[in-house]
Design a protein around this motif. Structure first.
Motif, PDB file in Angstrom:
ATOM      1  N   LEU A  42     -21.799 -18.881 -17.581  1.00 40.45           N
ATOM      2  CA  LEU A  42     -22.333 -17.693 -16.927  1.00 40.45           C
ATOM      3  C   LEU A  42     -22.509 -16.555 -17.929  1.00 40.45           C
ATOM      4  O   LEU A  42     -23.520 -15.838 -17.911  1.00 40.45           O
ATOM      5  CB  LEU A  42     -21.408 -17.250 -15.794  1.00 40.45           C
ATOM      6  CG  LEU A  42     -21.418 -18.112 -14.536  1.00 40.45           C
ATOM      7  CD1 LEU A  42     -20.291 -17.687 -13.595  1.00 40.45           C
ATOM      8  CD2 LEU A  42     -22.762 -18.022 -13.813  1.00 40.45           C
ATOM      9  N   ALA A  43     -21.527 -16.389 -18.799  1.00 39.80           N
ATOM     10  CA  ALA A  43     -21.616 -15.337 -19.814  1.00 39.80           C
ATOM     11  C   ALA A  43     -22.818 -15.571 -20.723  1.00 39.80           C
ATOM     12  O   ALA A  43     -23.566 -14.640 -21.038  1.00 39.80           O
ATOM     13  CB  ALA A  43     -20.328 -15.276 -20.628  1.00 39.80           C
ATOM     14  N   ALA A  44     -23.022 -16.806 -21.135  1.00 41.60           N
ATOM     15  CA  ALA A  44     -24.159 -17.120 -22.000  1.00 41.60           C
ATOM     16  C   ALA A  44     -25.477 -16.853 -21.280  1.00 41.60           C
ATOM     17  O   ALA A  44     -26.429 -16.333 -21.870  1.00 41.60           O
ATOM     18  CB  ALA A  44     -24.072 -18.576 -22.455  1.00 41.60           C
ATOM     19  N   SER A  94     -18.121  -6.315 -16.369  1.00 43.55           N
ATOM     20  CA  SER A  94     -18.840  -7.583 -16.274  1.00 43.55           C
ATOM     21  C   SER A  94     -17.932  -8.778 -16.528  1.00 43.55           C
ATOM     22  O   SER A  94     -18.135  -9.849 -15.952  1.00 43.55           O
ATOM     23  CB  SER A  94     -20.019  -7.592 -17.249  1.00 43.55           C
ATOM     24  OG  SER A  94     -20.948  -6.595 -16.883  1.00 43.55           O
ATOM     25  N   ARG A  95     -16.938  -8.596 -17.378  1.00 38.60           N
ATOM     26  CA  ARG A  95     -15.984  -9.684 -17.601  1.00 38.60           C
ATOM     27  C   ARG A  95     -15.328 -10.086 -16.278  1.00 38.60           C
ATOM     28  O   ARG A  95     -15.229 -11.270 -15.939  1.00 38.60           O
ATOM     29  CB  ARG A  95     -14.914  -9.250 -18.602  1.00 38.60           C
ATOM     30  CG  ARG A  95     -13.866 -10.326 -18.878  1.00 38.60           C
ATOM     31  CD  ARG A  95     -12.667  -9.747 -19.613  1.00 38.60           C
ATOM     32  NE  ARG A  95     -13.061  -9.136 -20.866  1.00 38.60           N
ATOM     33  CZ  ARG A  95     -13.188  -9.811 -22.015  1.00 38.60           C
ATOM     34  NH1 ARG A  95     -12.939 -11.111 -22.044  1.00 38.60           N
ATOM     35  NH2 ARG A  95     -13.546  -9.181 -23.109  1.00 38.60           N
ATOM     36  N   GLY A  96     -14.878  -9.084 -15.513  1.00 39.25           N
ATOM     37  CA  GLY A  96     -14.233  -9.378 -14.234  1.00 39.25           C
ATOM     38  C   GLY A  96     -15.180 -10.038 -13.253  1.00 39.25           C
ATOM     39  O   GLY A  96     -14.790 -10.956 -12.511  1.00 39.25           O
ATOM     40  N   MET A  97     -16.431  -9.584 -13.211  1.00 37.31           N
ATOM     41  CA  MET A  97     -17.404 -10.161 -12.303  1.00 37.31           C
ATOM     42  C   MET A  97     -17.669 -11.615 -12.648  1.00 37.31           C
ATOM     43  O   MET A  97     -17.685 -12.493 -11.772  1.00 37.31           O
ATOM     44  CB  MET A  97     -18.700  -9.349 -12.358  1.00 37.31           C
ATOM     45  CG  MET A  97     -19.777  -9.786 -11.366  1.00 37.31           C
ATOM     46  SD  MET A  97     -20.879 -11.109 -11.946  1.00 37.31           S
ATOM     47  CE  MET A  97     -21.801 -10.233 -13.222  1.00 37.31           C
ATOM     48  N   ILE A  98     -17.836 -11.905 -13.934  1.00 39.41           N
ATOM     49  CA  ILE A  98     -18.110 -13.279 -14.365  1.00 39.41           C
ATOM     50  C   ILE A  98     -16.915 -14.179 -14.068  1.00 39.41           C
ATOM     51  O   ILE A  98     -17.071 -15.293 -13.538  1.00 39.41           O
ATOM     52  CB  ILE A  98     -18.468 -13.305 -15.864  1.00 39.41           C
ATOM     53  CG1 ILE A  98     -19.837 -12.638 -16.089  1.00 39.41           C
ATOM     54  CG2 ILE A  98     -18.471 -14.734 -16.404  1.00 39.41           C
ATOM     55  CD1 ILE A  98     -20.148 -12.365 -17.538  1.00 39.41           C
ATOM     56  N   GLU A  99     -15.734 -13.719 -14.376  1.00 41.88           N
ATOM     57  CA  GLU A  99     -14.531 -14.526 -14.131  1.00 41.88           C
ATOM     58  C   GLU A  99     -14.331 -14.779 -12.644  1.00 41.88           C
ATOM     59  O   GLU A  99     -13.922 -15.875 -12.231  1.00 41.88           O
ATOM     60  CB  GLU A  99     -13.310 -13.832 -14.729  1.00 41.88           C
ATOM     61  CG  GLU A  99     -13.314 -13.839 -16.250  1.00 41.88           C
ATOM     62  CD  GLU A  99     -12.153 -13.045 -16.849  1.00 41.88           C
ATOM     63  OE1 GLU A  99     -11.841 -13.280 -18.026  1.00 41.88           O
ATOM     64  OE2 GLU A  99     -11.575 -12.197 -16.128  1.00 41.88           O
ATOM     65  N   ALA A 100     -14.637 -13.783 -11.812  1.00 43.76           N
ATOM     66  CA  ALA A 100     -14.486 -13.961 -10.369  1.00 43.76           C
ATOM     67  C   ALA A 100     -15.465 -15.011  -9.842  1.00 43.76           C
ATOM     68  O   ALA A 100     -15.093 -15.872  -9.030  1.00 43.76           O
ATOM     69  CB  ALA A 100     -14.695 -12.631  -9.653  1.00 43.76           C
ATOM     70  N   GLU A 101     -16.715 -14.949 -10.301  1.00 46.25           N
ATOM     71  CA  GLU A 101     -17.697 -15.920  -9.830  1.00 46.25           C
ATOM     72  C   GLU A 101     -17.406 -17.321 -10.355  1.00 46.25           C
ATOM     73  O   GLU A 101     -17.724 -18.312  -9.707  1.00 46.25           O
ATOM     74  CB  GLU A 101     -19.111 -15.481 -10.225  1.00 46.25           C
ATOM     75  CG  GLU A 101     -19.587 -14.214  -9.528  1.00 46.25           C
ATOM     76  CD  GLU A 101     -19.626 -14.344  -8.019  1.00 46.25           C
ATOM     77  OE1 GLU A 101     -19.791 -15.474  -7.513  1.00 46.25           O
ATOM     78  OE2 GLU A 101     -19.471 -13.307  -7.342  1.00 46.25           O
ATOM     79  N   ALA A 102     -16.776 -17.404 -11.521  1.00 41.75           N
ATOM     80  CA  ALA A 102     -16.436 -18.717 -12.086  1.00 41.75           C
ATOM     81  C   ALA A 102     -15.209 -19.325 -11.432  1.00 41.75           C
ATOM     82  O   ALA A 102     -14.963 -20.529 -11.583  1.00 41.75           O
ATOM     83  CB  ALA A 102     -16.217 -18.591 -13.589  1.00 41.75           C
ATOM     84  N   GLY A 103     -14.435 -18.515 -10.720  1.00 40.27           N
ATOM     85  CA  GLY A 103     -13.272 -19.040 -10.002  1.00 40.27           C
ATOM     86  C   GLY A 103     -12.224 -19.672 -10.881  1.00 40.27           C
ATOM     87  O   GLY A 103     -11.563 -20.633 -10.474  1.00 40.27           O
ATOM     88  N   GLY A 104     -12.066 -19.173 -12.103  1.00 42.53           N
ATOM     89  CA  GLY A 104     -11.047 -19.703 -12.992  1.00 42.53           C
ATOM     90  C   GLY A 104     -11.481 -20.885 -13.832  1.00 42.53           C
ATOM     91  O   GLY A 104     -10.699 -21.400 -14.633  1.00 42.53           O
ATOM     92  N   ASP A 105     -12.711 -21.327 -13.685  1.00 40.56           N
ATOM     93  CA  ASP A 105     -13.242 -22.447 -14.463  1.00 40.56           C
ATOM     94  C   ASP A 105     -13.708 -21.910 -15.814  1.00 40.56           C
ATOM     95  O   ASP A 105     -14.698 -21.168 -15.895  1.00 40.56           O
ATOM     96  CB  ASP A 105     -14.400 -23.079 -13.692  1.00 40.56           C
ATOM     97  CG  ASP A 105     -14.972 -24.320 -14.366  1.00 40.56           C
ATOM     98  OD1 ASP A 105     -15.109 -24.313 -15.616  1.00 40.56           O
ATOM     99  OD2 ASP A 105     -15.323 -25.278 -13.664  1.00 40.56           O
ATOM    100  N   ALA A 106     -13.014 -22.310 -16.897  1.00 45.62           N
ATOM    101  CA  ALA A 106     -13.314 -21.760 -18.222  1.00 45.62           C
ATOM    102  C   ALA A 106     -14.718 -22.141 -18.683  1.00 45.62           C
ATOM    103  O   ALA A 106     -15.434 -21.312 -19.271  1.00 45.62           O
ATOM    104  CB  ALA A 106     -12.279 -22.248 -19.230  1.00 45.62           C
ATOM    105  N   ALA A 107     -15.122 -23.373 -18.440  1.00 41.85           N
ATOM    106  CA  ALA A 107     -16.456 -23.808 -18.868  1.00 41.85           C
ATOM    107  C   ALA A 107     -17.545 -23.045 -18.114  1.00 41.85           C
ATOM    108  O   ALA A 107     -18.561 -22.633 -18.700  1.00 41.85           O
ATOM    109  CB  ALA A 107     -16.615 -25.310 -18.653  1.00 41.85           C
ATOM    110  N   LEU A 108     -17.332 -22.822 -16.821  1.00 45.87           N
ATOM    111  CA  LEU A 108     -18.315 -22.094 -16.031  1.00 45.87           C
ATOM    112  C   LEU A 108     -18.345 -20.624 -16.452  1.00 45.87           C
ATOM    113  O   LEU A 108     -19.421 -20.016 -16.500  1.00 45.87           O
ATOM    114  CB  LEU A 108     -17.987 -22.212 -14.546  1.00 45.87           C
ATOM    115  CG  LEU A 108     -18.934 -21.503 -13.571  1.00 45.87           C
ATOM    116  CD1 LEU A 108     -20.381 -21.940 -13.798  1.00 45.87           C
ATOM    117  CD2 LEU A 108     -18.511 -21.768 -12.125  1.00 45.87           C
ATOM    118  N   THR A 109     -17.189 -20.072 -16.754  1.00 45.87           N
ATOM    119  CA  THR A 109     -17.144 -18.698 -17.258  1.00 45.87           C
ATOM    120  C   THR A 109     -17.999 -18.556 -18.506  1.00 45.87           C
ATOM    121  O   THR A 109     -18.798 -17.622 -18.623  1.00 45.87           O
ATOM    122  CB  THR A 109     -15.694 -18.289 -17.574  1.00 45.87           C
ATOM    123  OG1 THR A 109     -14.930 -18.298 -16.368  1.00 45.87           O
ATOM    124  CG2 THR A 109     -15.621 -16.906 -18.210  1.00 45.87           C
TER     125      THR A 109
END
Length: 235
Positions: free
Chosen positions: A43-45, A25-40
């Motif tokens: 999404l995780a929250a 799930s970490r990889g999925m979230i990071e991929a959808e966030a496109g490298g945006d730390a705030a969006l990551t």
């Protein structure tokens, strides 16, 4: 009376939930966030996921939701994203996710097959990833019925999948037992008129599941003992 059929959930039941989906799930979230730390982080929250620990919270939507429901939780944070495309990406990634068995599955299912039990699998995952996971685990031919949330019977906690499974196996619902790790599984079993068996290989604890179950097992490895009448109780 022993059931004529066992109907299994997949994630958290056949496969350990946190061990399987935590890192993936970490990889999925990071991929959808496109490298945006705030969006990551956002999404995780939204998904109830701890990026640092690599684990889901006990109230995470991901535990029992269907892929469309999970996508709908993410989409408000992904303006401009196409819903169908997001679901397709999620399903494609999920099909490739390595599964961590809750117990050694080969010997267990050989035992269950030798008893003459009919077997089914119903999951709130999509059907294609579910079949991919079963095939990778050597269980592609183990089940007489497999349904995902997109197979046309709805998703749990509604009883449609379970009733369709019983019909496909040629059995009355009362002759079937549903085994799962979430309240969705147990509520579906109750609604279908089946025995409800909880396992603790998911995220929900005994205190959450026991009031809604006929039986609580540590994991599906306890099924042969129960079938043999070895005094396993609900408590």
């Amino acid at each position: 009376m022993s059931p004529a059929a066992l109907i299994f959930d997949k994630d958290g039941t056949l496969f350990d939930f946190q061990a399987t989906w935590g890192g993936w799930s970490r990889g999925m979230i990071e991929a959808e966030a496109g490298g945006d730390a705030a969006l990551t982080h956002a999404l995780a929250a939204a998904l109830g996921y701890d990026m640092q620990a690599g684990r889901f919270s006990s109230d995470s939507i991901v535990i029992a939701a269907t892929p469309p429901e999970i996508a709908d939780r993410m989409l408000p944070l992904l303006p401009g994203q196409d819903r169908a495309a997001l679901i397709a990406r999620m399903n494609a990634r999920a099909a490739r996710a390595p599964q961590v068995p809750a117990v050694p599955l080969g010997p267990l299912f050989e035992d269950l097959a030798a008893r003459g039990l009919a077997l089914g699998l119903v999951t709130n995952d999509a059907e294609a990833p579910a079949r991919a996971h079963l095939g990778a685990a050597g269980l592609g031919a183990a089940f007489g019925f497999v349904a995902g949330a997109d197979s046309g019977f709805g998703g749990k906690p509604a009883p449609g999948q379970l009733l369709a499974c019983a019909a496909a196996l040629g059995l009355a619902p009362a002759d079937c037992a549903m085994i799962g790790d979430s309240l969705h599984d147990l509520h579906a079993a109750r609604a279908a008129g089946m025995t409800a068996i909880a396992v603790l290989s998911g995220i929900a604890g005994r205190g959450t599941l026991a009031p809604h179950a006929d039986l609580v097992l540590e994991d599906i490895g306890g099924l042969p003992g129960w079938l043999d009448g070895k005094g396993i109780t609900k408590a």
